[in-house]
Motif scaffolding. Structure first.
Motif, PDB file in Angstrom:
ATOM      1  N   LEU A 105     -13.060-118.852 -12.818  1.00 10.73           N
ATOM      2  CA  LEU A 105     -11.800-118.802 -13.549  1.00 10.73           C
ATOM      3  C   LEU A 105     -10.683-118.853 -12.503  1.00 10.73           C
ATOM      4  CD1 LEU A 105     -12.711-115.883 -15.985  1.00 10.73           C
ATOM      5  CD2 LEU A 105     -13.269-118.321 -16.169  1.00 10.73           C
ATOM      6  N   ARG A 106     -10.243-120.052 -12.210  1.00 11.17           N
ATOM      7  CA  ARG A 106      -9.286-120.247 -11.123  1.00 11.17           C
ATOM      8  C   ARG A 106      -7.862-120.067 -11.638  1.00 11.17           C
ATOM      9  NH1 ARG A 106     -12.286-125.517  -8.417  1.00 11.17           N
ATOM     10  NH2 ARG A 106     -13.915-124.368  -7.285  1.00 11.17           N
ATOM     11  N   ASN A 107      -7.413-118.825 -11.572  1.00  8.92           N
ATOM     12  CA  ASN A 107      -6.101-118.465 -12.104  1.00  8.92           C
ATOM     13  C   ASN A 107      -4.971-118.935 -11.206  1.00  8.92           C
ATOM     14  OD1 ASN A 107      -7.500-117.155 -14.111  1.00  8.92           O
ATOM     15  ND2 ASN A 107      -7.120-115.100 -13.339  1.00  8.92           N
ATOM     16  N   ASN A 108      -3.987-119.592 -11.802  1.00 12.91           N
ATOM     17  CA  ASN A 108      -2.755-119.962 -11.110  1.00 12.91           C
ATOM     18  C   ASN A 108      -1.932-118.688 -10.906  1.00 12.91           C
ATOM     19  OD1 ASN A 108       0.040-121.351 -10.722  1.00 12.91           O
ATOM     20  ND2 ASN A 108      -1.373-123.081 -10.773  1.00 12.91           N
ATOM     21  N   TRP A 109      -0.626-118.728 -10.993  1.00 13.08           N
ATOM     22  CA  TRP A 109       0.212-117.578 -10.643  1.00 13.08           C
ATOM     23  C   TRP A 109       0.544-116.743 -11.874  1.00 13.08           C
ATOM     24  CZ3 TRP A 109      -0.761-116.670  -6.107  1.00 13.08           C
ATOM     25  CH2 TRP A 109       0.076-116.016  -5.207  1.00 13.08           C
ATOM     26  N   TYR A 110       0.510-115.423 -11.702  1.00  8.79           N
ATOM     27  CA  TYR A 110       0.918-114.518 -12.779  1.00  8.79           C
ATOM     28  C   TYR A 110       2.447-114.466 -12.833  1.00  8.79           C
ATOM     29  CZ  TYR A 110      -3.900-112.875 -12.272  1.00  8.79           C
ATOM     30  OH  TYR A 110      -5.279-112.808 -12.183  1.00  8.79           O
ATOM     31  N   LEU A 111       3.000-114.577 -14.015  1.00 10.79           N
ATOM     32  CA  LEU A 111       4.447-114.460 -14.151  1.00 10.79           C
ATOM     33  C   LEU A 111       4.912-113.093 -13.666  1.00 10.79           C
ATOM     34  CD1 LEU A 111       7.074-115.795 -15.060  1.00 10.79           C
ATOM     35  CD2 LEU A 111       6.615-114.977 -17.382  1.00 10.79           C
ATOM     36  N   GLU A 112       4.070-112.087 -13.855  1.00 10.48           N
ATOM     37  CA  GLU A 112       4.414-110.732 -13.419  1.00 10.48           C
ATOM     38  C   GLU A 112       4.620-110.644 -11.904  1.00 10.48           C
ATOM     39  OE1 GLU A 112       2.360-110.167 -17.387  1.00 10.48           O
ATOM     40  OE2 GLU A 112       2.154-111.507 -15.659  1.00 10.48           O
ATOM     41  N   ASN A 113       4.080-111.601 -11.138  1.00  7.25           N
ATOM     42  CA  ASN A 113       4.321-111.608  -9.692  1.00  7.25           C
ATOM     43  C   ASN A 113       5.808-111.754  -9.358  1.00  7.25           C
ATOM     44  OD1 ASN A 113       1.574-111.490  -9.268  1.00  7.25           O
ATOM     45  ND2 ASN A 113       1.342-113.631  -8.700  1.00  7.25           N
ATOM     46  N   ASP A 173      15.986-120.265  -3.421  1.00  8.34           N
ATOM     47  CA  ASP A 173      14.788-121.081  -3.642  1.00  8.34           C
ATOM     48  C   ASP A 173      14.496-121.939  -2.414  1.00  8.34           C
ATOM     49  OD1 ASP A 173      12.733-122.632  -4.576  1.00  8.34           O
ATOM     50  OD2 ASP A 173      13.945-123.768  -6.005  1.00  8.34           O
ATOM     51  N   ALA A 174      13.352-121.653  -1.765  1.00 10.08           N
ATOM     52  CA  ALA A 174      12.950-122.412  -0.585  1.00 10.08           C
ATOM     53  C   ALA A 174      11.673-123.209  -0.836  1.00 10.08           C
ATOM     54  CB  ALA A 174      12.749-121.464   0.603  1.00 10.08           C
ATOM     55  N   PHE A 180       6.242-114.572   0.768  1.00 10.61           N
ATOM     56  CA  PHE A 180       4.820-114.861   0.552  1.00 10.61           C
ATOM     57  C   PHE A 180       4.635-115.775  -0.659  1.00 10.61           C
ATOM     58  CE2 PHE A 180       0.732-113.791  -1.446  1.00 10.61           C
ATOM     59  CZ  PHE A 180      -0.137-114.002  -0.386  1.00 10.61           C
ATOM     60  N   ASN A 181       5.248-115.398  -1.786  1.00 12.34           N
ATOM     61  CA  ASN A 181       5.121-116.192  -3.012  1.00 12.34           C
ATOM     62  C   ASN A 181       5.659-117.609  -2.815  1.00 12.34           C
ATOM     63  OD1 ASN A 181       4.054-113.986  -4.292  1.00 12.34           O
ATOM     64  ND2 ASN A 181       5.786-113.627  -5.651  1.00 12.34           N
ATOM     65  N   GLN A 182       6.847-117.698  -2.209  1.00 13.39           N
ATOM     66  CA  GLN A 182       7.469-119.011  -2.081  1.00 13.39           C
ATOM     67  C   GLN A 182       6.741-119.891  -1.067  1.00 13.39           C
ATOM     68  OE1 GLN A 182      11.599-119.668  -2.236  1.00 13.39           O
ATOM     69  NE2 GLN A 182      12.059-117.873  -3.489  1.00 13.39           N
TER      70      GLN A 182
END
Length: 221
Positions: free
Chosen positions: A79-87, A103-104, A184-186
Motif C-alpha cells: 500500500l504505497r501511500n502518497n502524502w498525508y494532508l495532515e503532514n 513555496d520552493a 523536509f516536506n518540500q
C-alpha cells in the motif's frame, strides 16, 4: 513477536517512524521474520510511493522491507501511500496567520489525501478475495498553490529557489520548530517523489475522496 502473530491470517503491517533507537529497517525485518515464522497467510504493508523506483532516502527502509516481504513468498499487497494532508497542518495554520506561504517546490505536485482515507483503504484491502500486489494510493496531483486555493482565506504564495527556503521562512516569521519539517516536506515534493498519482485510492474506498476544501477544513480545526 512470533507468539503474538500466531493464528493471524491477515496482517496489516503499518510502517514505523524513522529515527528511533532501533532502526526502522531492523524493526521491519523483525516483523517480516516473525510473520513468516508464525505462518501469517497475507500481509498488507504501508509503503512509500513507487518505492521500487523512488530515489529519496526516505524510501530506503521501504525498499528493504518490500524485498524482504517478497522473499517470504507470503501473498502481500504493498500500500504505497502518497502524502498525508495532515503532514501540512502546522504549516498551513502558520500560513493562515502570516498570510504568506513560501513555496520552493518549483511547481512539482503531491497527491495529498486524508489519513482516514488511507486507513480505510488499508482495511478494505484485508477484506478482498484477490487483492492487487501493489496499490499506488494518493489523492489527485496538486501543487501547493492549487492546494492553497481551497484554504478558507486568501494566502499569498511566494515562490523561491530551494536554497533560499529557510531564509525566506524565517523572514516570513515561521516558527523555528517548523522550518525543518517544512524543508523536509518540500524537498521530497521538489524532487518529484510524490508527483505520480493514481485512482487506486478512490477505487479501494468505493467513492470519491473528500473534496480539498472540506478536507482542509477538517485538518485545520
Amino acid at each position: 513477536m512470533r507468539a503474538s502473530l500466531k493464528g493471524v491470517d491477515k496482517l496489516l503491517f503499518i510502517s514505523s517512524q524513522p529515527g528511533q533507537a532501533v532502526s526502522r529497517s531492523t524493526q521491519h525485518l523483525n516483523v517480516v521474520r516473525a510473520a513468516q515464522e508464525a505462518g501469517v497467510k497475507f500481509i498488507a504493508y504501508t509503503s512509500f510511493p513507487h518505492a521500487d523506483t523512488a530515489t529519496t532516502p526516505l524510501a530506503v527502509d521501504h525498499q528493504i522491507t518490500e524485498k524482504a516481504l517478497q522473499a517470504t513468498h507470503i501473498p502481500t499487497s504493498f500500500l504505497r501511500n502518497n502524502w498525508y494532508l495532515e503532514n501540512e497542518t502546522a504549516t498551513l495554520k502558520t500560513a493562515l496567520e502570516q498570510k504568506i506561504f513560501i513555496d520552493a517546490t518549483d511547481g512539482q505536485p503531491a497527491g495529498w489525501a486524508l489519513e482516514a482515507e488511507y486507513a480505510q483503504a488499508a482495511a478494505n484491502v484485508l477484506t478482498l478475495t484477490h487483492p492487487q500486489p501493489v496499490y499506488e494510493l494518493s489523492g489527485p496531483a496538486q501543487t501547493y498553490p492549487e492546494l492553497l486555493g481551497y484554504m478558507p482565506a486568501s494566502i499569498a504564495v511566494k515562490s523561491v529557489a530551494f536554497p533560499q527556503l529557510k531564509v525566506e521562512l524565517a523572514a516570513a516569521k515561521y516558527p523555528n520548530d517548523q522550518v525543518a519539517a517544512i524543508t523536509f516536506n518540500q524537498q521530497i515534493i521538489a524532487d518529484g517523489q510524490l508527483s505520480q498519482t493514481s485512482n487506486d485510492l478512490p477505487k479501494l474506498l468505493g467513492h470519491a475522496l473528500m473534496n480539498p476544501h472540506d478536507a482542509l477544513q477538517q485538518v485545520l480545526k
